[in-house]
Design a protein around this motif. Structure first.
Motif, PDB file in Angstrom:
ATOM      1  N   UNK A 104     -49.412  28.061   4.347  1.00 19.76           N
ATOM      2  CA  UNK A 104     -49.175  26.979   5.352  1.00 19.76           C
ATOM      3  C   UNK A 104     -48.649  25.927   4.378  1.00 19.76           C
ATOM      4  N   UNK A 105     -47.570  25.385   4.606  1.00 19.68           N
ATOM      5  CA  UNK A 105     -46.459  23.908   3.983  1.00 19.68           C
ATOM      6  C   UNK A 105     -46.808  22.746   4.707  1.00 19.68           C
ATOM      7  N   UNK A 140     -52.868  33.297   9.500  1.00 17.23           N
ATOM      8  CA  UNK A 140     -52.889  32.145   9.206  1.00 17.23           C
ATOM      9  C   UNK A 140     -52.670  31.690  11.095  1.00 17.23           C
ATOM     10  N   UNK A 141     -53.708  30.765  11.592  1.00 18.19           N
ATOM     11  CA  UNK A 141     -52.999  30.387  13.033  1.00 18.19           C
ATOM     12  C   UNK A 141     -53.352  28.923  13.008  1.00 18.19           C
ATOM     13  N   UNK A 142     -54.234  28.343  11.934  1.00 21.25           N
ATOM     14  CA  UNK A 142     -53.838  26.655  12.276  1.00 21.25           C
ATOM     15  C   UNK A 142     -54.384  26.184  10.792  1.00 21.25           C
ATOM     16  N   UNK A 151     -58.884  19.931   3.865  1.00 22.32           N
ATOM     17  CA  UNK A 151     -58.020  20.980   4.687  1.00 22.32           C
ATOM     18  C   UNK A 151     -59.104  22.372   4.928  1.00 22.32           C
ATOM     19  N   UNK A 152     -58.815  22.313   6.053  1.00 22.97           N
ATOM     20  CA  UNK A 152     -60.166  23.679   6.913  1.00 22.97           C
ATOM     21  C   UNK A 152     -58.296  24.399   8.102  1.00 22.97           C
ATOM     22  N   UNK A 153     -57.762  25.881   6.783  1.00 22.71           N
ATOM     23  CA  UNK A 153     -57.656  27.059   7.636  1.00 22.71           C
ATOM     24  C   UNK A 153     -58.121  27.709   8.532  1.00 22.71           C
ATOM     25  N   UNK A 154     -57.294  27.828   9.801  1.00 16.56           N
ATOM     26  CA  UNK A 154     -58.137  29.260  10.414  1.00 16.56           C
ATOM     27  C   UNK A 154     -57.333  30.416   9.637  1.00 16.56           C
ATOM     28  N   UNK A 164     -59.990  24.066   1.896  1.00 20.97           N
ATOM     29  CA  UNK A 164     -59.967  23.711  -0.392  1.00 20.97           C
ATOM     30  C   UNK A 164     -59.919  22.357   0.131  1.00 20.97           C
ATOM     31  N   UNK A 165     -60.316  21.616  -0.825  1.00 20.11           N
ATOM     32  CA  UNK A 165     -59.952  20.217  -1.196  1.00 20.11           C
ATOM     33  C   UNK A 165     -58.898  19.040  -1.021  1.00 20.11           C
ATOM     34  N   UNK A 166     -58.432  18.334  -0.608  1.00 19.16           N
ATOM     35  CA  UNK A 166     -57.460  17.205  -0.827  1.00 19.16           C
ATOM     36  C   UNK A 166     -56.057  18.511  -1.919  1.00 19.16           C
ATOM     37  N   UNK A 167     -56.442  18.766  -2.912  1.00 18.98           N
ATOM     38  CA  UNK A 167     -55.445  19.264  -3.450  1.00 18.98           C
ATOM     39  C   UNK A 167     -54.963  20.437  -3.547  1.00 18.98           C
TER      40      UNK A 167
END
Length: 302
Positions: A104-105, A140-142, A151-154, A164-167
């Motif tokens: 994720x970038x 990962x998808x989204x 931050x939420x990663x699928x 994940x936190x904002x950092x």
């Protein structure tokens, strides 16, 4: 005298038919550079200036177009292998999700990479021993964000949602493969609503699961088809159902309030595996096509 079931069925058919007649369909006004074509188009977003960003699996994966549809630039050249998801955050940053690199970038509006999550080319759950606390991903998808900037990663290949936190530091993860509450079968998309409910498109289980920000299961919405990409707009949840070539709108209690049936086919204004979705301020619907390598624009006809 009609039964209650028959009345409800007639109401549903009426709503479905009215939705089909409500829009005209055309190719979106996006002027590609000479000799450049989209590949499989997975996502589209728009910033406050009316610039659209299109994520695709072609020769220029992430492209920007101005409000008149003129090509502006390519972003992140050489960074992508198999694009999956595209989002804008509230600060105007561009977030890309790539299943080929497992990354994720985050890109600034200047086109600079300002955050990288995961490790390039390394599919894994992560390292959590010997004082390591590093989360990695597997296809990962989204990605989505809550009101606090978390931050939420699928993380589809690991059958989980990662917070994940904002950092960008690991907070927690939940989920495993299955059909039970909090389990997933091809989780595909995430959004967080104004009540900080985390909504997950649990695609192959044909449902949308809702959690609080700590991963505690709240409820699930079933009988929605195959949800692909979720988008929140004006107090409603919109999503694509590529399997049925449909766009659907739900209220935030999980009731389907609109179904738009695309015409299936491989011609320019037909639906070919509808995937990404954007609703403009004018309520124009932009839908990206995997098989037809294009972006369609659905304009309200009345």
């Amino acid at each position: 005298m009609k039964s209650l079931f028959q009345v409800l069925l007639l109401m549903a058919v009426s709503l479905y038919a009215a939705a089909n007649d409500e829009y005209s369909v055309d190719q979106a006004n996006l002027k590609l550079p000479k000799s450049v074509a989209f590949g499989e188009v997975v996502g589209i977003v728009e910033n406050d200036d009316g610039h659209k960003f299109v994520f695709n699996r072609g020769q220029r994966p992430l492209m920007e177009f101005d409000k008149d549809g003129q090509f502006v630039r390519e972003i992140g050249e050489g960074q992508f292998v198999n694009p999956n998801g595209l989002r804008l955050d509230r600060h105007g940053n561009i977030w890309t999700v790539d299943g080929g690199t497992h990354l994720i970038q985050r890109f600034s509006m200047d086109g600079n990479i300002t955050m990288v999550l995961g490790m390039k080319g390394r599919a894994s759950e992560g390292w959590f021993d010997r004082d390591y606390h590093m989360v990695l991903f597997n296809n990962p998808e989204d990605v989505g964000f809550d009101n606090a900037g978390n931050i939420y990663v699928v993380d589809r290949g690991n059958h989980r949602i990662v917070k994940l936190d904002a950092n960008g530091l690991f907070v927690k993860a939940w989920g495993q493969k299955g059909t039970g509450q909090g389990e997933f079968n091809f989780a595909h998309s995430v959004v967080v609503d104004e009540n900080n409910r985390v909504l997950i498109a649990d695609r192959e289980n044909k449902r949308i699961q809702l959690f609080d920000v700590n991963g505690v299961f709240i409820e699930q919405w079933t009988d929605v088809g195959y949800p692909y990409v979720l988008v929140l707009n004006d107090g409603a949840l919109w999503f694509t159902d590529a399997r049925n070539e449909q766009i659907k709108r739900l209220d935030l209690q999980g009731n389907i309030t609109k179904t738009i049936q695309g015409e299936k086919g491989r011609n320019p204004t037909q639906f070919g595996f509808a995937h990404g979705l954007h609703i403009s301020a004018e309520e124009h619907i932009f839908v990206t096509q995997i098989l037809n390598w294009s972006v369609l624009e659905l304009k309200p006809s009345r």
